[in-house]
Write an enzyme that holds these catalytic residues in place. Structure first.
Site, PDB file in Angstrom:
ATOM      1  N   ASN A   1       0.643  -1.244   0.102  1.00 53.94           N
ATOM      2  CA  ASN A   1       0.062  -0.079  -0.152  1.00 53.94           C
ATOM      3  C   ASN A   1       0.898   1.122  -0.161  1.00 53.94           C
ATOM      4  OD1 ASN A   1       0.726   0.468   2.589  1.00 53.94           O
ATOM      5  ND2 ASN A   1      -0.879  -0.784   3.451  1.00 53.94           N
TER       6      ASN A   1
ATOM      7  N   LYS B   1       1.660   3.600   2.326  1.00 54.93           N
ATOM      8  CA  LYS B   1       2.438   3.754   3.537  1.00 54.93           C
ATOM      9  C   LYS B   1       3.616   2.735   3.339  1.00 54.93           C
ATOM     10  CE  LYS B   1       1.970   3.718   8.558  1.00 54.93           C
ATOM     11  NZ  LYS B   1       3.309   2.657   8.534  1.00 54.93           N
ATOM     12  N   GLU B   2       3.218   1.343   2.914  1.00 53.79           N
ATOM     13  CA  GLU B   2       4.297   0.544   3.010  1.00 53.79           C
ATOM     14  C   GLU B   2       5.472   0.782   1.830  1.00 53.79           C
ATOM     15  OE1 GLU B   2       1.788  -3.327   4.402  1.00 53.79           O
ATOM     16  OE2 GLU B   2       1.817  -2.673   2.174  1.00 53.79           O
TER      17      GLU B   2
ATOM     18  N   ASP C   1      -5.617  -8.384   0.193  1.00 56.39           N
ATOM     19  CA  ASP C   1      -5.740  -9.840   0.064  1.00 56.39           C
ATOM     20  C   ASP C   1      -6.347 -10.017  -1.503  1.00 56.39           C
ATOM     21  OD1 ASP C   1      -4.359 -10.334   2.358  1.00 56.39           O
ATOM     22  OD2 ASP C   1      -6.160 -10.427   3.595  1.00 56.39           O
TER      23      ASP C   1
END
Length: 329
Positions: free
Chosen positions: A202, A204-205, A271
């Site tokens: 995502n 942020k990651e 997922d």
């Protein structure tokens, strides 16, 4: 691209999902009062439900989309492990690669009142798996790798995914002719994933994994290209919540607008993205078209409260509704 033909090809595809298996526990109720003991809502509990989470939810999405899923990971023993096995069996997920470990089953409990999550509490052990469990997992992979059309690594940082396991898995994938291997990553583990086919962080990651603060389109593209270069992977798909997703592969960058009409709960959306993308790509879709399909799938599940999975019919309906809007910016 004939999206309906690609979706029809999902049937029969065999995916190995390996990673952290989590039991998602939902406590549902109403909150109409504030506690006199502390400034917190009092939840009048109506009922409780369980769903497979983590790698289990990826497997659930594969099964819901018509693919055949073999799940590999660990659970504990006792009642909660029995619930997990029962849920996976109901979904017709092959759990011959799920091993019982001395640690308890990982459980995430979410309290939902008036259709909004108000608190979550986790019960888990996060230390790396032991040597005996590692041997069980690698033995299962070595004995079954040639049965699969693709691999999904679902890393929730609960101890299953280690550098040694990724190295072993990629060696096995390469030995079979180069299976498509996708990773749903966790911050702190990005250096594990070098050489994989796809990584799906995502925003942020992606920012933390690349070391680049993502503030606008320019910094987003800089972060995506840096991950692509540093990890030497086939593609990077950055999910951006209500802003959609961005795909990086080769020299191409595609920004895909969100397909969600309303966002109620993003639980498990990642997922769904990696499951739908992997099935689409191994069913003949290009990287871009696989991203379009996964974006539509994510748009469906975020419109539901609680960990959810979508179906082929729902995606086909969404495709028909959005066929004039499948464009990049």
């Amino acid at each position: 691209m004939d999206y309906n033909k690609i979706l029809d090809n999902f049937s029969g595809k065999r995916i190995l999902v390996i990673g952290d298996v989590i039991l998602d526990h939902f406590v549902w109720g109403n909150a109409e009062r504030i506690s006199p003991e502390a400034p917190v809502p009092i939840v009048d509990v109506q009922f409780e439900t369980y769903l497979p989470g983590g790698a289990g939810n990826v497997a659930n999405n594969i099964a819901s989309l018509g693919g055949h899923c073999c799940l590999c990971g660990i659970i504990g023993t006792g009642h909660k492990a029995d619930i997990m096995c029962s849920l996976l069996n109901e979904k017709k997920i092959d759990i011959s690669g799920v091993f019982h470990d001395s640690r308890p089953t990982t459980i995430k409990t979410r309290v939902i009142a008036n259709n909004q999550q108000i608190v979550r509490f986790d019960r888990e052990h996060r230390e790396p798996i032991g040597a005996k469990t590692f041997r069980s997992i690698t033995g299962y992979i070595a004995s079954n790798i040639d049965k699969f059309d693709g691999i999904i690594i679902s890393d929730y940082k609960k101890g299953v995914i280690t550098p040694q396991l990724i190295k072993f898995l990629m060696e096995q994938a390469k030995a079979t002719g180069g299976l498509f291997a996708a990773v749903d990553p966790k911050v702190g583990h990005f250096h594990y994933y070098k050489g994989v086919s796809l990584i799906t962080p995502n925003k942020k990651e992606a920012a933390e994994g690349s070391g680049i603060s993502i503030r606008d389109t320019q910094s987003l593209e800089k972060a995506g290209l840096k991950l692509l270069k540093d990890l030497k992977c086939g593609a990077v798909l950055i999910t951006r919540g209500d802003e959609g997703m961005s795909l990086f592969y080769g020299k191409e960058i595609h920004h895909i607008a969100t397909a969600a009409k309303e966002v109620y709960d993003v639980t498990g959306a990642g997922d769904t993205v990696i499951a739908a993308f992997t099935l689409a790509h191994i069913s003949g879709a290009s990287m871009y078209d696989a991203a379009v399909i996964s974006n539509l799938a994510a748009g469906i599940v975020v419109g539901e409260v609680g960990t959810a999975a979508t179906t082929i019919d729902q995606i086909k309906y969404a495709l028909n509704a959005a066929h004039d809007g499948l464009k990049t910016d």
